[in-house]
Design a protein around this motif. Structure first.
Motif, PDB file in Angstrom:
ATOM      1  N   LEU A 218      -1.087   7.679   3.676  1.00 28.47           N
ATOM      2  CA  LEU A 218      -1.255   8.577   2.538  1.00 28.47           C
ATOM      3  C   LEU A 218      -1.429   7.723   1.294  1.00 28.47           C
ATOM      4  O   LEU A 218      -0.620   6.845   1.006  1.00 28.47           O
ATOM      5  CB  LEU A 218      -0.040   9.497   2.362  1.00 28.47           C
ATOM      6  CG  LEU A 218      -0.075  10.415   1.130  1.00 28.47           C
ATOM      7  CD1 LEU A 218      -1.230  11.405   1.221  1.00 28.47           C
ATOM      8  CD2 LEU A 218       1.247  11.151   0.963  1.00 28.47           C
ATOM      9  N   ARG A 219      -2.524   7.984   0.551  1.00 27.39           N
ATOM     10  CA  ARG A 219      -2.802   7.289  -0.699  1.00 27.39           C
ATOM     11  C   ARG A 219      -2.998   8.315  -1.798  1.00 27.39           C
ATOM     12  O   ARG A 219      -3.571   9.377  -1.578  1.00 27.39           O
ATOM     13  CB  ARG A 219      -4.064   6.430  -0.581  1.00 27.39           C
ATOM     14  CG  ARG A 219      -3.965   5.280   0.381  1.00 27.39           C
ATOM     15  CD  ARG A 219      -5.321   4.626   0.583  1.00 27.39           C
ATOM     16  NE  ARG A 219      -5.944   4.293  -0.690  1.00 27.39           N
ATOM     17  CZ  ARG A 219      -7.226   3.973  -0.811  1.00 27.39           C
ATOM     18  NH1 ARG A 219      -8.022   3.986   0.247  1.00 27.39           N
ATOM     19  NH2 ARG A 219      -7.728   3.669  -1.996  1.00 27.39           N
ATOM     20  N   ALA A 220      -2.536   7.965  -3.002  1.00 25.28           N
ATOM     21  CA  ALA A 220      -2.750   8.822  -4.165  1.00 25.28           C
ATOM     22  C   ALA A 220      -2.906   7.934  -5.389  1.00 25.28           C
ATOM     23  O   ALA A 220      -2.287   6.864  -5.483  1.00 25.28           O
ATOM     24  CB  ALA A 220      -1.581   9.787  -4.363  1.00 25.28           C
ATOM     25  N   SER A 221      -3.749   8.363  -6.323  1.00 26.13           N
ATOM     26  CA  SER A 221      -3.978   7.576  -7.529  1.00 26.13           C
ATOM     27  C   SER A 221      -4.360   8.484  -8.680  1.00 26.13           C
ATOM     28  O   SER A 221      -4.929   9.564  -8.489  1.00 26.13           O
ATOM     29  CB  SER A 221      -5.081   6.532  -7.297  1.00 26.13           C
ATOM     30  OG  SER A 221      -6.296   7.164  -6.924  1.00 26.13           O
ATOM     31  N   CYS A 222      -4.048   8.014  -9.888  1.00 27.05           N
ATOM     32  CA  CYS A 222      -4.396   8.730 -11.114  1.00 27.05           C
ATOM     33  C   CYS A 222      -4.872   7.694 -12.136  1.00 27.05           C
ATOM     34  O   CYS A 222      -4.193   6.682 -12.361  1.00 27.05           O
ATOM     35  CB  CYS A 222      -3.190   9.501 -11.649  1.00 27.05           C
ATOM     36  SG  CYS A 222      -3.550  10.486 -13.124  1.00 27.05           S
ATOM     37  N   TYR A 223      -6.066   7.923 -12.727  1.00 25.65           N
ATOM     38  CA  TYR A 223      -6.656   6.990 -13.682  1.00 25.65           C
ATOM     39  C   TYR A 223      -6.968   7.710 -14.989  1.00 25.65           C
ATOM     40  O   TYR A 223      -7.508   8.814 -14.977  1.00 25.65           O
ATOM     41  CB  TYR A 223      -7.957   6.398 -13.136  1.00 25.65           C
ATOM     42  CG  TYR A 223      -7.809   5.612 -11.865  1.00 25.65           C
ATOM     43  CD1 TYR A 223      -7.514   4.253 -11.893  1.00 25.65           C
ATOM     44  CD2 TYR A 223      -7.970   6.225 -10.628  1.00 25.65           C
ATOM     45  CE1 TYR A 223      -7.391   3.530 -10.716  1.00 25.65           C
ATOM     46  CE2 TYR A 223      -7.847   5.507  -9.452  1.00 25.65           C
ATOM     47  CZ  TYR A 223      -7.560   4.160  -9.502  1.00 25.65           C
ATOM     48  OH  TYR A 223      -7.434   3.451  -8.337  1.00 25.65           O
ATOM     49  N   LEU A 224      -6.646   7.051 -16.085  1.00 24.94           N
ATOM     50  CA  LEU A 224      -7.035   7.524 -17.408  1.00 24.94           C
ATOM     51  C   LEU A 224      -7.872   6.431 -18.062  1.00 24.94           C
ATOM     52  O   LEU A 224      -7.379   5.337 -18.347  1.00 24.94           O
ATOM     53  CB  LEU A 224      -5.805   7.831 -18.261  1.00 24.94           C
ATOM     54  CG  LEU A 224      -6.098   8.253 -19.721  1.00 24.94           C
ATOM     55  CD1 LEU A 224      -6.918   9.546 -19.753  1.00 24.94           C
ATOM     56  CD2 LEU A 224      -4.801   8.424 -20.500  1.00 24.94           C
TER      57      LEU A 224
END
Length: 417
Positions: free
Chosen positions: A348-354
Motif C-alpha cells: 500500500l502506497r499513498a502520497s500527497c504533493y503541494l
C-alpha cells in the motif's frame, strides 16, 4: 548535440559493463494490461480506454574489487483499444559506474535517457501533470572521501535537460546543480547516530514557445506567438541526523532554508500570416526579489522480517517541467509492504504533493495532488512474476479552480531470463 552527448555517455557505460564477462546479463519481457477512466488526465469530459503494452529490456552488471558498473535499456510499445492515435513506443536507458581508487576515495557517475508520452506519468512522483511528448536526459559525476574513520564528505555535479512538445507549445528546460554533503558518526556522544549536512546550488532555466491560432484583425489574418524565458538560481542548506533506534527501526531528520532569485522575460510577436511580416513585437522583463523558503526532510523506516514500512515528509525548491520554472514542493508519503507467503506480497502506497509558486509575468502554480495505490506481487517461479495495483489520483489546480480525477487498474506479467 545534447542527444549525442547522452549517447556517448551511454556507450561508455556499455563498454565498462560489457568489458570482459559481465557478472550478470538479465534480459526480460513483460506484458501489461491497464484500464484507465481518464487516459488524457483532463478535468473536463474524461475518456476511458484499455491500454495494452509489451516491454522488453536488458540489464548488464559488472562488479570487481574496485569497479561496479550497470546498464539497463528498455523499449515499451503501448496500444490503445479506442484511441489508436495515442499508440507510442517509449524507450529509456540508464547506467551507473562506481570506482574505488583506495579505501578512502571513490568516484562515480550516472546517466539516464527516456522518451515517453503518457500524461499522468509524474503524478505519483512529483504531483504534476505533464502534457504531450517528453524527452529527457541527464548525467552526474560524484565523489566520496573519508576524511577520517567517522567522517565522510561527498560532492555531486549534475546536468539535466527536458524537452516537451504538445500541439502548439514547446518547452525546453535545463538544470545544473552542485551538491556538497558531509556525514559524521556521532555514536560516542549519541548512540547509533550520524550527523548530516547538505549544501546545494542549482540553476534552472525554462523556455516556453507558444503559438496561438490565427485571428482576423482589421481585415488581416494575424498570428501570435510568445516566448517565455525563466531563470532561477537557488541555494539550499539543511542539517540534521539519522539514527538507528533499534535493529529494525531508523529515523532521519534534516531542516534548513532555501533562497531563490528569479528572472522572467516574455516576448510577444504578431505576424501577418500570409506574408510572414512582423506587424509588432514587444517584451516584458521582471527581476523578482529573493524568496526565502524552508527545507525539511524527515521520516521513519521499519524493516521487519515480513513487513516493511516508511513515512516521509519533505519540503524544498525544485525545478519542475510543465510549470514554467521552479516550485516549492511539500510532500508527504507512506508505504507498507507485507509478505503473506514466500511468494505473495501485498503493498500500500499513498502520497500527497503541494507544488506552488507565485510569478509576475507567467501563470502561478498551486497544485495539490493525492495518490493512493494498493497492490500485490506474486512469484510463480524465480524468474516469473505477476504484479497488479489500483491507483486513484486526485489533482486540485487551485489557480484554475479545476479538479482532475483518475482511476487506474494495472496487471503485469514479467519474465526474466
Amino acid at each position: 548535440m545534447k542527444k549525442c552527448l547522452a549517447l556517448i555517455i551511454m556507450l561508455v557505460f556499455w563498454s565498462c559493463a560489457a568489458s570482459a564477462d559481465p557478472d550478470t546479463i538479465t534480459p526480460f519481457i513483460s506484458l501489461n494490461q491497464q484500464y484507465s477512466d481518464n487516459i488524457l488526465f483532463v478535468d473536463d469530459q474524461p475518456e476511458a480506454d484499455w491500454i495494452t503494452a509489451v516491454e522488453g529490456g536488458l540489464t548488464l552488471k559488472r562488479k570487481t574489487e574496485r569497479l561496479d558498473t550497470s546498464l539497463t535499456g528498455r523499449l515499451k510499445q503501448r496500444w490503445y483499444a479506442d484511441n489508436s492515435e495515442l499508440d507510442a513506443l517509449d524507450r529509456s536507458a540508464s547506467g551507473g559506474i562506481d570506482y574505488r581508487l583506495n579505501e578512502r576515495f571513490s568516484l562515480g557517475g550516472t546517466a539516464d535517457y527516456s522518451k515517453d508520452s503518457t500524461r499522468d506519468r509524474d503524478t505519483d512522483t512529483t504531483g504534476l501533470k505533464i502534457s504531450g511528448d517528453r524527452e529527457k536526459f541527464g548525467f552526474s559525476v560524484s565523489s566520496n572521501y573519508f576524511v577520517s574513520e567517522k567522517t565522510k564528505a561527498g560532492l555531486e555535479v549534475r546536468y539535466g535537460n527536458t524537452q516537451e512538445d504538445e500541439d502548439d507549445e514547446q518547452e525546453d528546460n535545463d538544470l545544473f546543480s552542485v551538491t556538497v554533503s558531509l556525514s559524521k558518526n556521532l555514536s560516542e556522544t549519541f548512540k547509533n547516530t550520524t550527523g548530516l549536512l547538505n549544501l546545494s546550488y542549482f540553476r534552472y532555466t525554462a523556455d516556453i514557445d507558444h503559438q496561438y491560432p490565427d485571428q482576423l484583425i482589421n481585415g488581416l489574418l494575424v498570428g501570435r506567438d510568445t516566448l517565455q524565458e525563466y531563470t532561477s538560481d537557488t541555494f539550499q542548506f539543511s542539517a540534521g541526523f539519522s539514527r538507528q533506534m533499534t535493529e529494525i527501526v531508523d529515523i532521519f531528520c534534516l531542516a534548513g532554508a532555501s533562497f531563490s532569485q528569479t528572472d522572467e522575460k516574455t516576448n510577444t510577436r504578431y505576424v501577418h500570416t500570409q506574408t510572414s511580416t512582423v506587424i509588432s513585437s514587444g517584451s516584458v522583463e521582471d527581476e523578482n526579489g529573493g524568496v526565502w523558503g524552508g527545507v525539511i526532510s524527515t521520516g521513519v523506516n521499519y524493516n521487519g522480517l515480513k513487513s516493511t514500512m516508511g513515512l516521509a515528509l519533505s519540503q524544498d525548491m525544485r525545478g519542475a517541467s510543465g510549470t514554467n520554472g521552479v516550485v516549492q514542493r511539500t510532500s508527504l508519503s507512506g508505504k507498507v509492504r507485507h509478505r503473506i507467503t514466500e511468494d505473495l506480497t501485498l503493498s500500500l502506497r499513498a502520497s500527497c504533493y503541494l507544488n506552488e509558486n507565485e510569478r509576475t509575468n507567467q501563470d502561478d502554480t498551486d497544485d495539490l495532488t493525492f495518490n493512493v495505490q494498493p497492490g500485490f506481487r506474486y512469484r510463480f517461479t524465480q524468474t516469473l512474476f505477476l504484479t497488479g495495483y489500483y491507483r486513484y489520483t486526485h489533482l486540485d489546480d487551485r489557480i484554475e479552480d479545476t479538479q482532475t480525477e483518475r482511476n487506474l487498474f494495472s496487471l503485469t506479467l514479467k519474465k526474466e531470463f
